[in-house]
Scaffold this active site. Structure first.
Site, PDB file in Angstrom:
ATOM      1  N   GLU A 242       1.134  -1.218   0.221  1.00 31.21           N
ATOM      2  CA  GLU A 242      -0.244  -0.146   0.052  1.00 31.21           C
ATOM      3  C   GLU A 242       0.757   0.848   0.130  1.00 31.21           C
ATOM      4  O   GLU A 242       0.704   2.619  -0.933  1.00 31.21           O
ATOM      5  CB  GLU A 242      -0.736   0.532   1.248  1.00 31.21           C
ATOM      6  CG  GLU A 242      -1.690   1.067   1.027  1.00 31.21           C
ATOM      7  CD  GLU A 242      -2.993   1.078   2.411  1.00 31.21           C
ATOM      8  OE1 GLU A 242      -3.651   0.480   2.299  1.00 31.21           O
ATOM      9  OE2 GLU A 242      -2.637   1.677   3.606  1.00 31.21           O
ATOM     10  N   ARG A 268       5.545  33.768 -17.163  1.00 30.13           N
ATOM     11  CA  ARG A 268       4.642  34.415 -15.262  1.00 30.13           C
ATOM     12  C   ARG A 268       6.092  35.781 -16.180  1.00 30.13           C
ATOM     13  O   ARG A 268       6.667  35.582 -15.254  1.00 30.13           O
ATOM     14  CB  ARG A 268       4.522  33.682 -14.596  1.00 30.13           C
ATOM     15  CG  ARG A 268       3.918  35.433 -13.545  1.00 30.13           C
ATOM     16  CD  ARG A 268       2.509  35.689 -14.086  1.00 30.13           C
ATOM     17  NE  ARG A 268       1.864  36.480 -13.472  1.00 30.13           N
ATOM     18  CZ  ARG A 268       0.842  36.639 -13.277  1.00 30.13           C
ATOM     19  NH1 ARG A 268      -0.156  37.116 -14.699  1.00 30.13           N
ATOM     20  NH2 ARG A 268       0.688  37.788 -11.564  1.00 30.13           N
ATOM     21  N   GLN A 279      15.308  34.667  -7.751  1.00 28.92           N
ATOM     22  CA  GLN A 279      15.603  33.969  -6.734  1.00 28.92           C
ATOM     23  C   GLN A 279      14.844  32.783  -5.665  1.00 28.92           C
ATOM     24  O   GLN A 279      15.171  31.701  -5.408  1.00 28.92           O
ATOM     25  CB  GLN A 279      17.566  34.142  -5.847  1.00 28.92           C
ATOM     26  CG  GLN A 279      18.260  32.912  -5.305  1.00 28.92           C
ATOM     27  CD  GLN A 279      19.243  33.466  -4.459  1.00 28.92           C
ATOM     28  OE1 GLN A 279      20.016  34.847  -4.424  1.00 28.92           O
ATOM     29  NE2 GLN A 279      20.259  32.905  -4.962  1.00 28.92           N
TER      30      GLN A 279
END
Length: 381
Positions: A242, A268, A279
């Site tokens: 799992e 953008r 940065q």
């Protein structure tokens, strides 16, 4: 670094043609919070449910690493995390323990239906009073001739509202500790078993979850999975797969999120240059990359060690902890990088945050993983 062969790559690439259809409408489905039967039909058509099981049951007989590789692709390509979670739950909760511990009769009855997706699986472990402490479970199974009579309740059972068969863990000997727990295969239409209403939850909303109630539920002894008193052995086997299968899906989701953030940071423009040139934004993306690769390496390395028959108790705890926390941090970073757009539900990034919180809770909380690692280091004694 794991190197994939042509057959493994073909399996993963073959799934890619389904991604758009599986993802279509994922934001709206999350808002509605219902299980998408039409998407489950597509999951059945992909054949992904059959991958880890033997060919005689309708499977493809793929190993743990190959299954993980394909599931990582699913996480990268499918935007409906709840659907992916219901898929891995069916495989791990029911198919995995059936193949390992089931009788031939049990396998013949259930595994072909699990492989085809005709049957949806679930497992019932957690109880309201015990939470993560499975040793405190109160649901009991009393022997009555050739039957066991189950009484009690379970909570937070993923897939329960849509499951066809449920692996129920119940106490068969009240004074035997771990040896007093037994796993049972219980059909969802068994008299005395009732399913609670789907619970509203923070994330993974398209994977339904509810309580289960057992009122003199009679289960033939032929439905014992493994041996009486061997429930924790079954559960241990299940939880290893799992963690590997569920959280490698998260790695794929993290990869998709990282790629999306890189593309956005390049396009953008703010204050005269792409935001990726700042940065503070670049460092955030680099941190996403580092944590993604760390989680990926831990999961695949642990999968390989499991296949080699090694003890992976600590490895699994570290891999689970790293991946779940990194996935949450990655989702928060993505919202921050996208700013106001990330905060809006239409872009699906705030949904990622809600979904990723679940990973720090299910399959053993972050705190449980820390405790497990500390215990293996000999601390706290």
């Amino acid at each position: 670094m794991t190197r994939w062969n042509a057959d493994q790559r073909a399996l993963r690439e073959g799934l890619a043609r389904w991604y758009d259809d599986l993802s279509d409408g994922h934001v709206e489905r999350d808002e509605e919070g219902g299980f998408a039967w039409d998407k489950w039909k597509l999951i059945r058509e992909t054949g992904i449910l059959s991958l880890p099981f033997e060919e005689r049951w309708g499977g493809l007989g793929q190993d743990v690493l190959t299954m993980m590789y394909v599931l990582e692709g699913l996480g990268e390509g499918c935007r409906d995390s709840g659907l992916s979670f219901s898929l891995t739950t069916t495989i791990c909760s029911t198919g995995v323990p059936l193949e390992k511990f089931g009788t031939d009769e049990q396998k013949q009855r259930y595994l072909p239906r699990i492989c085809s997706g005709e049957a949806i699986g679930a497992h019932a472990i957690t109880e309201a009073s015990g939470g993560s402490d499975a040793m405190r479970m109160l649901t009991k199974a009393d022997r009555d001739g050739d039957e066991f009579v189950l009484n009690g309740s379970k909570t937070f059972v993923s897939n329960a509202p849509v499951a066809d068969v449920i692996v129920v863990y119940a106490r068969t000997r009240p004074d035997a500790g771990a040896l007093g727990i037994t796993a049972f295969l219980v059909d969802a239409d068994t008299p005395g078993l009732s399913v609670g209403k789907p619970m509203k939850k923070m994330g993974l909303r398209t994977s339904p979850l509810s309580e289960l109630f057992f009122d003199d539920v009679r289960v033939p002894k032929s439905q014992v999975l493994g041996r009486v008193g061997g429930g924790f052995m079954v559960l241990d086997h299940v939880m290893k797969r799992e963690i590997l299968y569920s959280f490698i899906v998260n790695v794929g989701e993290m990869q998709h999120r990282l790629d999306r953030c890189i593309e956005y940071a390049k396009s953008r423009v703010q204050f005269g240059k792409p935001i990726g040139a700042h940065q503070s934004v670049a460092n955030r993306i680099v941190e996403m990359k580092i944590k993604l690769e760390t989680a990926r390496k831990w999961l695949y390395d642990t999968g390989q060690r499991l296949m080699d028959g090694e003890n992976v108790t600590v490895d699994l705890a570290i891999a689970k902890l790293l991946t779940s926390e990194s996935n949450l941090e990655s989702s928060l970073s993505a919202v921050q990088i996208f700013g106001g757009h990330g905060y809006m539900s239409e872009h699906g990034l705030e949904k990622d945050v809600r979904n990723s919180v679940a990973g720090t809770i299910y399959s053993g909380t972050t705190e449980i993983q820390y405790n497990r690692i500390a215990s293996m280091l000999g601390l706290g004694k």
